[in-house]
Every structure is written in C-alpha cells, then in structure tokens.
Design a protein around this motif. Structure first.
Motif, PDB file in Angstrom:
ATOM      1  N   LEU A 301      10.619 -13.823 -12.050  1.00  0.00           N
ATOM      2  CA  LEU A 301      10.451 -15.262 -12.284  1.00  0.00           C
ATOM      3  C   LEU A 301      11.534 -15.814 -13.206  1.00  0.00           C
ATOM      4  O   LEU A 301      11.955 -16.963 -13.060  1.00  0.00           O
ATOM      5  CB  LEU A 301       9.065 -15.551 -12.863  1.00  0.00           C
ATOM      6  N   LEU A 304      14.535 -16.379 -11.028  1.00  0.00           N
ATOM      7  CA  LEU A 304      14.284 -17.507 -10.120  1.00  0.00           C
ATOM      8  C   LEU A 304      14.387 -18.844 -10.844  1.00  0.00           C
ATOM      9  O   LEU A 304      15.065 -19.774 -10.379  1.00  0.00           O
ATOM     10  CB  LEU A 304      12.899 -17.339  -9.493  1.00  0.00           C
ATOM     11  N   THR A 335      11.492 -25.097  -6.646  1.00  0.00           N
ATOM     12  CA  THR A 335      10.443 -25.155  -7.683  1.00  0.00           C
ATOM     13  C   THR A 335       9.048 -25.249  -7.080  1.00  0.00           C
ATOM     14  O   THR A 335       8.151 -24.478  -7.446  1.00  0.00           O
ATOM     15  CB  THR A 335      10.673 -26.366  -8.608  1.00  0.00           C
ATOM     16  N   GLU A 337       8.036 -24.587  -4.042  1.00  0.00           N
ATOM     17  CA  GLU A 337       7.720 -23.372  -3.273  1.00  0.00           C
ATOM     18  C   GLU A 337       7.316 -22.238  -4.214  1.00  0.00           C
ATOM     19  O   GLU A 337       6.349 -21.513  -3.946  1.00  0.00           O
ATOM     20  CB  GLU A 337       8.922 -22.973  -2.427  1.00  0.00           C
ATOM     21  N   SER A 338       8.025 -22.083  -5.312  1.00  0.00           N
ATOM     22  CA  SER A 338       7.704 -21.037  -6.289  1.00  0.00           C
ATOM     23  C   SER A 338       6.345 -21.280  -6.932  1.00  0.00           C
ATOM     24  O   SER A 338       5.533 -20.357  -7.072  1.00  0.00           O
ATOM     25  CB  SER A 338       8.784 -20.973  -7.374  1.00  0.00           C
ATOM     26  N   ASN A 341       3.476 -20.511  -4.575  1.00  0.00           N
ATOM     27  CA  ASN A 341       3.270 -19.073  -4.396  1.00  0.00           C
ATOM     28  C   ASN A 341       2.645 -18.436  -5.629  1.00  0.00           C
ATOM     29  O   ASN A 341       1.659 -17.694  -5.529  1.00  0.00           O
ATOM     30  CB  ASN A 341       4.603 -18.395  -4.068  1.00  0.00           C
ATOM     31  N   LEU A 356       7.512 -16.537  -1.597  1.00  0.00           N
ATOM     32  CA  LEU A 356       8.227 -16.529  -2.868  1.00  0.00           C
ATOM     33  C   LEU A 356       9.719 -16.475  -2.560  1.00  0.00           C
ATOM     34  O   LEU A 356      10.192 -15.524  -1.918  1.00  0.00           O
ATOM     35  CB  LEU A 356       7.810 -15.323  -3.710  1.00  0.00           C
TER      36      LEU A 356
END
Length: 399
Positions: A301, A304, A335, A337-338, A341, A356
């Motif tokens: 994370l 990402l 953002t 999408e993350s 998930n 992810l």
C-alpha cells in the motif's frame, strides 16, 4: 540516436516507474502463491495463472514505456477520441448482449482463455476525453469563441451512455469509479471550491444512503441480480451468512488475523486452500496479509499510494490544464479502485469485485492501468523538459 536516448533517460520518471515495477513483480509472486494450490485441486497446472500474469505484466510494461515516449497529441486528436468513444460503446454493448454473465454480470468479452473487460477501457477514455474537453473549453473561452455551458452539455450526452451501459451490466464498482472520475474532473475544473466540496459531500451522502436503502428494502428480490443484495447481506452481517454471501469476507478476516505482524510465510496461507473464493483476484490483499503480515501489506500500500501522491504532485506542478486534469483523473482512477479493494477486504465497504491495482490477477486491469501510468510519465517528462528549457533561457537572458 545516442543523444536522443540520453535525453529520454534524463527526463524519464524513475520515481513512478520503479514503484510500479516492484508492485508488478509482487503481483506476479502473489498471484502464483494464491492460485497454485486451487488449480492443482481441479487438475490444472499450478503455473497456469502465473504464466498468464507474466504475459499481462510484460504487455503492461511495454505499453507503459510506449505511452511514456509517444507524442501526446496522438491521444487527443479528434479521430482517436472519436474512435475511442465508439470502441468503448460497442465493446460494452457486446459484453452486455452477446456474451454470457460471469459472477452475475455481463461485463466481459471472452476470447478463448482470455477475456476483455470494456469497463476498464472506459475509465481511461473518460480521463482523456473529459480532460481534453475542458482544456479546449478554457482555450476557446480565452479567445471568446465558446460558451461555458456548451462543453458540459456535450459531455453529458457522451458520458451518460457509457455510465448507463456499465451500470446495467451490472458493474456497480466500475460504474462508481467512472462516475468518480467524471465528478473529480468536473470539480477540479470548477472555480468555486466551496461548491465543489459541497457537491462531493452530497455525492458521498447519496451513495451511503443508497447502500443503506438497498439493505433495508431489497429492491432486487426475485430478479436476476438478487446476488447484488446478497453482497449487502454479507457486508452488513458476514458471520450470519458465513457459508453463503458472507463467505469471502469472513475468510478474509481469518486470513488477516492469521497473518499478524510478519505473516505465516510466503506460500503458507491456509485461507487460500479452498476457503477464500478466488483469492488471486479482488481478495489477494487478504492473502498478502496472511502470508506477509501487516509489514507486507504496508509495503504494497505504501508503494501504491506513493505512486498516487506523485501523480497528484505532477498535476499540481503542471501549467497545462490538460496535463493537470489527466493527472487528477488517473490519480482518482487509482485511488478509488484501491479504496474499494482495501475496503472490501477489511469489511469497510461492500464487495464490488474491484481489483487491487498492479497486484490482482487480470489482463484488462493491468493493461489499462499501465497505459494510464505511461501517460502520466509522458506528462512528467514533458514538464521536466519544459522547466529545463525555461531555466536555460533565463540563464541566457542574464548573460
């Protein structure tokens, strides 16, 4: 030739590319770890998804490098945007009406052992098309050639069919991400920041109220999409429905709990052994938590969100409206999408089947996300080149 290569390497954004590359490699390892045992259970080669993911990553990296060096004028030409629009519309209609449903949604075009998810392509198209429309409007207004309301009307006519087709697949997660991209770009182009914050607050409130209303009323009862309501059941009370709609979330909790701080070790997950359905796709973060622990999740994370923050920073520093909006749109894409998930894996949000970024198994997601990142790297290189040129001119003037 040698000088051109040196110049390209000089302005190449390693701060975006290296974290992206690390995430892709982690994704390959974790897709293999999460899928191998289940594939052997059904008599398929344990390396089947591993090799496919390597191909997806290879294509993704190639496209990232191509898009980071190509002429940006290509993306925004009228012919390319027109072709992109009709391609998205046709593919969405084909997925809905010509191909069978997968997990209750007609969102895929299946071609042998591979499949295309048109909603992923739509996300990137919306980023480029809306950014181009607003940047052109700004230039036209400055020249006195354009009315402010015209662009938004034209955008509504073009965007609404895309959002509607994604929504009726039904793909709640994809439709919400596309809507978020549209909303953020519209707000970013607004001059009234207070109104923008108000609109954003209203949008979030509407989404929250909709989720609660669906849970209370069950408007899908007896329909083909009743599985959507079951997802809400599993979200609000997963342990009551631990053998049905709450199965994924309950086993995700177990995986996270098993992992602790340092994890049980790569390849040693218990929940991936038939307990957590499809652990290599939208619940791969739970397997990372179990095998690599909180530290492993923090690394993934951290990389990402470093990419996302860097994209936003590139957008803020840009003096070009189109470049700024593209960066904001891509950052929103990554953002939301993350968050969807991560929220689904932790039970903070309903399960929507969103992957992810750069980690989950899947070709459409990997390819489109990589293309989007390549565009931002292209913008970054051009901004660096522009800054260096201005510095050189200023030095010459001082002489």
């Amino acid at each position: 030739m040698k000088n051109k290569l040196k110049e390209k390497l000089k302005y190449f954004d390693y701060g975006l590319f290296i974290p992206y590359l690390i995430l892709c490699l982690i994704g390959i390892v974790m897709v293999y770890s999460a899928s191998a045992i289940n594939l052997t259970y059904v008599g398929v080669k344990a390396t089947s998804y591993l090799f496919k993911q390597i191909i997806f990553v290879g294509i993704g990296i190639t496209l990232t490098l191509i898009f980071s060096h190509m002429n940006p004028k290509f993306w925004v030409s009228k012919n390319v945007l027109r072709f992109g629009y009709w391609t998205v519309i046709i593919l969405l209609m084909m997925a809905k009406f010509l191909f069978g449903a997968i997990n209750g949604a007609n969102g895929w075009i299946t071609l042998g052992s591979f499949s295309i998810q048109p909603a992923e392509i739509a996300k990137l198209y919306l980023v480029v098309a809306i950014s181009k429309a607003f940047s052109k409007r700004e230039a036209d207004i400055y020249l006195g050639k354009h009315k402010r309301t015209t662009t938004r009307k034209n955008l509504a006519v073009n965007i609404l069919p895309i959002l509607a087709l994604i929504a009726i697949e039904p793909d709640t997660g994809g439709a919400t991400i596309c809507a978020a991209i549209c909303l953020v770009l519209i707000l970013a182009n607004s001059k009234n920041w207070r109104a923008s914050i108000g609109i954003l607050g209203v949008a979030i409130s509407i989404i929250a109220l909709t989720v609660m209303a669906i849970h209370a009323i069950n408007p899908f009862k007896g329909s083909k999409v009743e599985y959507m309501y079951k997802r809400f059941e599993g979200y609000f009370d997963p342990f009551t429905y631990a053998t049905t709609s709450g199965k994924q979330l309950v086993n995700s909790f177990y995986a996270i709990s098993n992992g602790g701080l340092f994890g049980v070790g790569l390849g040693n997950s218990i929940q991936k052994r038939g307990y957590l359905p499809e652990p290599y796709t939208d619940f791969i973060l739970a397997i990372i938590a179990e095998e690599l622990g909180f530290i492993g999740v923090l690394v993934v994370l951290g990389l990402l969100f470093f990419i996302i923050l860097r994209i936003i920073l590139i957008g803020i520093r840009s003096n070009n409206t189109f470049n700024t909006l593209v960066c904001y749109g891509v950052a929103t894409f990554f953002t939301v999408e993350s968050i969807f998930n991560i929220g689904a894996v932790n039970g903070l949000l309903p399960i929507t089947g969103v992957t992810l970024p750069f980690i989950s198994y899947g070709g459409s997601s990997m390819v489109v996300l990589s293309m989007a990142l390549g565009m931002v790297m292209n913008i970054s290189a051009n901004e660096k080149r522009h800054t260096a040129r201005n510095m050189f001119l200023n030095m010459e003037l001082k002489k």
